[in-house]
Structures are given as structure tokens and as C-alpha cells.
Design a protein around this motif. Sequence first.
Motif, PDB file in Angstrom:
ATOM      1  N   ASP A  60      33.426 -76.412  37.078  1.00  0.00           N
ATOM      2  CA  ASP A  60      33.011 -77.188  38.375  1.00  0.00           C
ATOM      3  C   ASP A  60      31.974 -78.308  37.855  1.00  0.00           C
ATOM      4  O   ASP A  60      32.252 -79.302  38.106  1.00  0.00           O
ATOM      5  N   GLY A  77      37.851 -84.307  42.205  1.00  0.00           N
ATOM      6  CA  GLY A  77      38.471 -83.960  43.420  1.00  0.00           C
ATOM      7  C   GLY A  77      38.392 -82.390  43.438  1.00  0.00           C
ATOM      8  O   GLY A  77      37.844 -81.715  42.750  1.00  0.00           O
ATOM      9  N   THR A  78      39.039 -81.739  44.383  1.00  0.00           N
ATOM     10  CA  THR A  78      38.827 -80.374  44.794  1.00  0.00           C
ATOM     11  C   THR A  78      40.265 -79.851  44.306  1.00  0.00           C
ATOM     12  O   THR A  78      41.136 -80.187  44.686  1.00  0.00           O
ATOM     13  N   HIS A  80      43.515 -77.449  44.433  1.00  0.00           N
ATOM     14  CA  HIS A  80      44.382 -76.817  45.363  1.00  0.00           C
ATOM     15  C   HIS A  80      45.362 -75.997  44.790  1.00  0.00           C
ATOM     16  O   HIS A  80      46.406 -76.431  44.190  1.00  0.00           O
ATOM     17  N   SER A 107      27.870 -76.088  48.461  1.00  0.00           N
ATOM     18  CA  SER A 107      29.062 -77.317  49.064  1.00  0.00           C
ATOM     19  C   SER A 107      30.258 -77.159  48.460  1.00  0.00           C
ATOM     20  O   SER A 107      31.523 -77.294  49.186  1.00  0.00           O
ATOM     21  N   ASP A 108      30.377 -77.095  47.025  1.00  0.00           N
ATOM     22  CA  ASP A 108      31.817 -77.139  46.145  1.00  0.00           C
ATOM     23  C   ASP A 108      32.519 -75.939  46.772  1.00  0.00           C
ATOM     24  O   ASP A 108      33.469 -75.898  46.798  1.00  0.00           O
ATOM     25  N   GLY A 110      32.385 -74.332  49.285  1.00  0.00           N
ATOM     26  CA  GLY A 110      33.031 -74.485  50.705  1.00  0.00           C
ATOM     27  C   GLY A 110      33.962 -75.351  50.554  1.00  0.00           C
ATOM     28  O   GLY A 110      34.916 -75.042  51.259  1.00  0.00           O
ATOM     29  N   SER A 111      34.176 -76.414  49.887  1.00  0.00           N
ATOM     30  CA  SER A 111      34.912 -77.451  49.899  1.00  0.00           C
ATOM     31  C   SER A 111      36.415 -76.774  49.341  1.00  0.00           C
ATOM     32  O   SER A 111      37.438 -77.111  49.791  1.00  0.00           O
ATOM     33  N   TRP A 112      36.043 -76.120  48.097  1.00  0.00           N
ATOM     34  CA  TRP A 112      37.418 -75.331  47.503  1.00  0.00           C
ATOM     35  C   TRP A 112      37.996 -74.489  48.634  1.00  0.00           C
ATOM     36  O   TRP A 112      39.407 -74.495  48.691  1.00  0.00           O
ATOM     37  N   ARG A 113      37.000 -73.828  49.383  1.00  0.00           N
ATOM     38  CA  ARG A 113      37.681 -72.672  50.264  1.00  0.00           C
ATOM     39  C   ARG A 113      38.260 -73.600  51.350  1.00  0.00           C
ATOM     40  O   ARG A 113      39.663 -73.064  51.981  1.00  0.00           O
ATOM     41  N   LYS A 114      37.913 -74.559  51.943  1.00  0.00           N
ATOM     42  CA  LYS A 114      38.666 -75.326  52.947  1.00  0.00           C
ATOM     43  C   LYS A 114      39.902 -76.231  52.410  1.00  0.00           C
ATOM     44  O   LYS A 114      40.760 -76.265  53.364  1.00  0.00           O
ATOM     45  N   ALA A 115      39.889 -76.419  51.420  1.00  0.00           N
ATOM     46  CA  ALA A 115      41.286 -76.728  50.796  1.00  0.00           C
ATOM     47  C   ALA A 115      42.428 -75.823  50.645  1.00  0.00           C
ATOM     48  O   ALA A 115      43.428 -76.154  50.195  1.00  0.00           O
TER      49      ALA A 115
END
Length: 243
Positions: A60, A77-78, A80, A107-108, A110-115
Motif C-alpha cells: 500500500d 486507488g482502492t 477491489h 484509514s486505508d 478502512g477504505s479497503w474494507r468499505k470497498a
Amino acid sequence: MRPRRFSSALLLAFCLLPGCHRQQSADGPPVKASAYDAFYLWPGVRPAESLHPRMFYLLDGEVRRGGPPRLKALRMGTPHLPDQALWLVVRADRLDWNEATRAAILSDLGSWRKAGNTVIGLQVDFDAATKGIGHYAQFLRDLRRRLPQEYRLSVTGLMDWSAHGDPASLASLAGIVDEVVVQTYQGRSTIPGYEDYFRRMEHFPIPFRVALVEHGAWQAPPMLAHHPQFRGYVVFLLKPASR
């Protein structure tokens, strides 16, 4: 897990191992990525369609030397990848992380999980000297305390840990990290004499995986199949131009 650039002193130490005899290359057939299901995937590397990945370790960002500590993002980007379990990897040249560094990493995650990804946890890729494991353990203990409980903590490790690491320091890591991924390669080649290191891992106290480099030579030491802490392999995929 980066391809290492070892010092001349450390390389000399490898060649002084029993059975190494200044070998120029390791023994064993080449590592075929298609035989494995867990991979290190660096930005710019695309896994071949013939692979059937179950798990990815994705780089990352980096915490580099010089200036104030901060997370330097390396991935655009994140990701998926809902069909694979993911580890977020942070490559570190320093351990004086500040609140902003840790906040960016969380934060990253969390973003990965939210994706929509199945995020297992964080891996720290840091070349901790064998004699410095105690100091590294203090850093990791603080990081573990700050990391949400739903995430696991992984670290990369050198084979030298098993041969010359202080047993008490290694035992202290066992209560902090969930796994160590032991690197067996330098650059794009397997380190000669790796068999001797694994013979000394009989009492290694932490769950561990073994990292192999794609196309590198590898013959599994017999003891691995019976080691109670062995959890399998991770293959470092090379860029297509290198194949």
C-alpha cells in the motif's frame, strides 16, 4: 516484502553456514506460481490468469527515511478483490511513526474494507536486525495496541532470526504478532544455504509462512511439513518483463 539488498557482511555470513560452501545459487526446482495460492502483489504487477489466488499481500505504501515520518502512497486507488483475503503491506525504513502515519494506515485499512474486500490485517515490512528484535517488539506492541481488534498483525522476518535471534526476544514477539513471513530470497534469487536456517527453526515460537520468489530455486526442507507453527507459503510475483 521487498527484494532485499543485503550488506556484504550479511552475505558473507550466509556463505559461512555449514553446507553453503560459497554456493552461487540455491538448489531445487524453480518456483511455479501456479502451484501456490498466496502471493505478494506489488503495484504494477498483474497476476497471470492461470493463477487461483486465495490470498494477496498488497503493498500500500512506504514510510521512508528523511523528513518527518509519513505514509507515502504507492497504490493508485482502492483495490477491489472480493474473492481473495487481503493483507495491507507497509514497507518501512524507520520506526518513529507519528499519529498522522498511523492514522493514514488505519484509514486505508478502512477504505479497503468499505470497498467490499475481506481485509485480514496489516503487515509491516521492516528489516529488523537480529540483535534489534527487542526494540522492534516494543514498536510492534504499541502498534498492536492501536490497531483495531478485527485486524491481525503480520511482519516480515529474516532467516537469521531463527539462527541467531535471542529466544526471549522472539518469545516476546509471539504475544504481539499473529504471523511472521520468513523471506528466503535476495532480489530474484533464493538465498543459498536456506536449508541450514530451517534446520534451526525447530523451536521457532511464532506462526510463520515462508516467502518464495517466483522462478527461484526451492526444495522444501522436510521439517517444514511437521513444524507446528508452519502455515504455508507466499510467492513474490515478478513483473512480466522479468519472466
